[in-house]
Scaffold this motif. Structure first.
Motif, PDB file in Angstrom:
ATOM      1  N   LEU A   1       1.050  -1.205  -0.254  1.00  0.00           N
ATOM      2  CA  LEU A   1       0.192  -0.168   0.050  1.00  0.00           C
ATOM      3  C   LEU A   1       0.724   1.513   0.062  1.00  0.00           C
ATOM      4  O   LEU A   1       0.418   2.080  -0.890  1.00  0.00           O
ATOM      5  N   LYS A   2       1.935   1.108   0.797  1.00  0.00           N
ATOM      6  CA  LYS A   2       3.176   2.665   0.805  1.00  0.00           C
ATOM      7  C   LYS A   2       3.823   2.349  -0.610  1.00  0.00           C
ATOM      8  O   LYS A   2       3.393   3.872  -1.176  1.00  0.00           O
ATOM      9  N   GLN A   3       3.809   1.455  -1.394  1.00  0.00           N
ATOM     10  CA  GLN A   3       4.237   1.366  -2.483  1.00  0.00           C
ATOM     11  C   GLN A   3       3.450   2.039  -3.713  1.00  0.00           C
ATOM     12  O   GLN A   3       3.991   3.414  -4.605  1.00  0.00           O
ATOM     13  N   GLU A   4       2.124   1.892  -3.665  1.00  0.00           N
ATOM     14  CA  GLU A   4       1.369   2.743  -4.410  1.00  0.00           C
ATOM     15  C   GLU A   4       0.738   3.639  -3.819  1.00  0.00           C
ATOM     16  O   GLU A   4       1.142   4.133  -5.123  1.00  0.00           O
ATOM     17  N   LEU A   5       0.883   4.285  -2.668  1.00  0.00           N
ATOM     18  CA  LEU A   5       0.464   5.876  -2.426  1.00  0.00           C
ATOM     19  C   LEU A   5       1.521   6.348  -2.597  1.00  0.00           C
ATOM     20  O   LEU A   5       1.470   7.710  -2.769  1.00  0.00           O
ATOM     21  N   GLU A   6       3.225   5.947  -2.963  1.00  0.00           N
ATOM     22  CA  GLU A   6       4.200   6.897  -2.992  1.00  0.00           C
ATOM     23  C   GLU A   6       4.046   6.763  -4.698  1.00  0.00           C
ATOM     24  O   GLU A   6       4.594   7.875  -5.223  1.00  0.00           O
ATOM     25  N   GLY A   7       3.557   5.655  -5.052  1.00  0.00           N
ATOM     26  CA  GLY A   7       3.804   6.093  -6.351  1.00  0.00           C
ATOM     27  C   GLY A   7       3.024   6.920  -7.207  1.00  0.00           C
ATOM     28  O   GLY A   7       2.591   7.858  -7.944  1.00  0.00           O
TER      29      GLY A   7
ATOM     30  N   LEU B   1       1.187   9.898  -5.882  1.00  0.00           N
ATOM     31  CA  LEU B   1       1.657  10.611  -4.916  1.00  0.00           C
ATOM     32  C   LEU B   1       3.185  10.878  -6.434  1.00  0.00           C
ATOM     33  O   LEU B   1       3.076  12.723  -6.435  1.00  0.00           O
ATOM     34  N   SER B   2       3.878  10.581  -6.662  1.00  0.00           N
ATOM     35  CA  SER B   2       4.634  11.518  -7.147  1.00  0.00           C
ATOM     36  C   SER B   2       4.337  11.775  -9.076  1.00  0.00           C
ATOM     37  O   SER B   2       5.140  12.087  -8.838  1.00  0.00           O
ATOM     38  N   GLY B   3       3.214  10.869  -9.018  1.00  0.00           N
ATOM     39  CA  GLY B   3       3.531  11.124 -10.244  1.00  0.00           C
ATOM     40  C   GLY B   3       1.353  12.249 -10.510  1.00  0.00           C
ATOM     41  O   GLY B   3       0.239  12.869 -11.245  1.00  0.00           O
ATOM     42  N   TRP B   4       1.567  13.020  -8.902  1.00  0.00           N
ATOM     43  CA  TRP B   4       0.435  13.639  -8.547  1.00  0.00           C
ATOM     44  C   TRP B   4       0.073  15.258  -9.869  1.00  0.00           C
ATOM     45  O   TRP B   4       1.328  15.433  -9.927  1.00  0.00           O
ATOM     46  N   GLU B   5      -0.816  14.946 -10.082  1.00  0.00           N
ATOM     47  CA  GLU B   5      -1.304  16.536 -11.340  1.00  0.00           C
ATOM     48  C   GLU B   5      -1.978  17.100 -10.522  1.00  0.00           C
ATOM     49  O   GLU B   5      -3.787  16.232 -10.415  1.00  0.00           O
ATOM     50  N   SER B   6      -1.881  18.659  -9.615  1.00  0.00           N
ATOM     51  CA  SER B   6      -3.140  19.218  -9.710  1.00  0.00           C
ATOM     52  C   SER B   6      -4.085  19.722 -10.917  1.00  0.00           C
ATOM     53  O   SER B   6      -5.778  20.244  -9.487  1.00  0.00           O
ATOM     54  N   ILE B   7      -4.073  19.904 -11.507  1.00  0.00           N
ATOM     55  CA  ILE B   7      -5.259  20.709 -12.496  1.00  0.00           C
ATOM     56  C   ILE B   7      -6.074  19.057 -13.053  1.00  0.00           C
ATOM     57  O   ILE B   7      -5.155  19.162 -14.792  1.00  0.00           O
ATOM     58  N   PRO B   8      -7.233  18.234 -13.499  1.00  0.00           N
ATOM     59  CA  PRO B   8      -7.329  17.440 -14.073  1.00  0.00           C
ATOM     60  C   PRO B   8      -7.765  17.877 -15.805  1.00  0.00           C
ATOM     61  O   PRO B   8      -8.160  19.646 -15.691  1.00  0.00           O
ATOM     62  N   GLU B   9      -8.025  18.075 -17.103  1.00  0.00           N
ATOM     63  CA  GLU B   9      -8.599  18.305 -18.111  1.00  0.00           C
ATOM     64  C   GLU B   9      -9.613  18.354 -18.573  1.00  0.00           C
ATOM     65  O   GLU B   9     -10.095  19.222 -18.514  1.00  0.00           O
ATOM     66  N   ASN B  10     -10.423  17.597 -17.485  1.00  0.00           N
ATOM     67  CA  ASN B  10     -11.965  17.610 -17.571  1.00  0.00           C
ATOM     68  C   ASN B  10     -11.947  17.970 -16.502  1.00  0.00           C
ATOM     69  O   ASN B  10     -12.675  16.670 -16.229  1.00  0.00           O
ATOM     70  N   PRO B  11     -12.118  18.966 -15.418  1.00  0.00           N
ATOM     71  CA  PRO B  11     -13.476  18.581 -14.230  1.00  0.00           C
ATOM     72  C   PRO B  11     -14.194  18.508 -13.489  1.00  0.00           C
ATOM     73  O   PRO B  11     -14.020  17.957 -13.189  1.00  0.00           O
ATOM     74  N   GLU B  12     -14.977  18.478 -14.902  1.00  0.00           N
ATOM     75  CA  GLU B  12     -15.803  17.758 -14.373  1.00  0.00           C
ATOM     76  C   GLU B  12     -16.652  16.596 -14.888  1.00  0.00           C
ATOM     77  O   GLU B  12     -17.121  15.922 -14.369  1.00  0.00           O
ATOM     78  N   GLN B  13     -15.165  15.611 -15.210  1.00  0.00           N
ATOM     79  CA  GLN B  13     -15.985  14.587 -15.622  1.00  0.00           C
ATOM     80  C   GLN B  13     -15.085  13.273 -14.460  1.00  0.00           C
ATOM     81  O   GLN B  13     -14.691  12.303 -14.531  1.00  0.00           O
ATOM     82  N   THR B  14     -14.665  14.093 -13.410  1.00  0.00           N
ATOM     83  CA  THR B  14     -13.515  13.386 -12.359  1.00  0.00           C
ATOM     84  C   THR B  14     -13.393  14.020 -11.280  1.00  0.00           C
ATOM     85  O   THR B  14     -14.371  15.550 -10.912  1.00  0.00           O
ATOM     86  N   ILE B  15     -13.700  13.141 -10.416  1.00  0.00           N
ATOM     87  CA  ILE B  15     -13.922  13.826  -9.089  1.00  0.00           C
ATOM     88  C   ILE B  15     -12.232  14.034  -8.575  1.00  0.00           C
ATOM     89  O   ILE B  15     -12.026  14.885  -8.270  1.00  0.00           O
ATOM     90  N   CYS B  16     -11.099  13.086  -8.726  1.00  0.00           N
ATOM     91  CA  CYS B  16      -9.713  13.372  -8.335  1.00  0.00           C
ATOM     92  C   CYS B  16      -8.724  12.095  -9.485  1.00  0.00           C
ATOM     93  O   CYS B  16      -8.616  11.550  -8.908  1.00  0.00           O
ATOM     94  N   PRO B  17      -8.574  12.748  -9.792  1.00  0.00           N
ATOM     95  CA  PRO B  17      -7.665  12.285 -11.162  1.00  0.00           C
ATOM     96  C   PRO B  17      -6.463  10.734 -10.657  1.00  0.00           C
ATOM     97  O   PRO B  17      -6.672  10.022 -11.846  1.00  0.00           O
TER      98      PRO B  17
END
Length: 137
Positions: A108-114, A116-132
């Protein structure tokens, strides 16, 4: 002349053990503790060994043992045997469970680290997603 064993009222047991009265009643209901009777006013009386039993229960719980497991050990003790062999087996099983949980937590830690390392703050289609990040698989 018979020497009568000292008996303790439930309030005194609670005070001396640090275990709330409600918990002591619950332990009695589960069969972990036995009263030696009641006063004329209906208050529970316990033998003086109740403090040792409560200490055992609290310590066993702190080691991750369930109340039903603790009850089994106390039953063995009440039959005049030491429950140490039973406890050893149960603690060995707990170690195996802990090792399994540690492995699951490391995954689980490895998955969370992965994530977080690819965190994108602004989604391309914000109305179609909760958190990409979370929605990626």
């Amino acid at each position: 002349m018979l020497v009568q064993e000292e008996q303790k009222l439930i309030g005194l047991v609670a005070k001396e053990s640090g275990v709330p009265i409600k918990t002591i009643r619950y332990y009695e209901e589960l069969g972990l503790l036995k009263t030696s009777g009641r006063t004329e006013g209906g208050f529970r009386l316990f033998r003086s060994d109740v403090l040792a039993r409560l200490n055992f229960i609290k310590r066993a719980q702190s080691l991750g043992l369930s109340l039903s497991e603790i009850k089994e050990f106390l039953n063995v003790h009440d039959e005049g045997e030491l429950p140490c062999d039973h406890i050893k087996i149960k603690l060995q099983e707990k170690l195996v469970d802990i090792d399994r949980q540690i492995q699951q937590l490391l995954i689980l830690k490895q998955e969370l680290e992965g994530l977080l390392s690819g965190w994108e703050s602004i989604p391309e289609n914000p109305e179609q997603t909760i958190c990409p990040i979370i929605e990626k698989t």
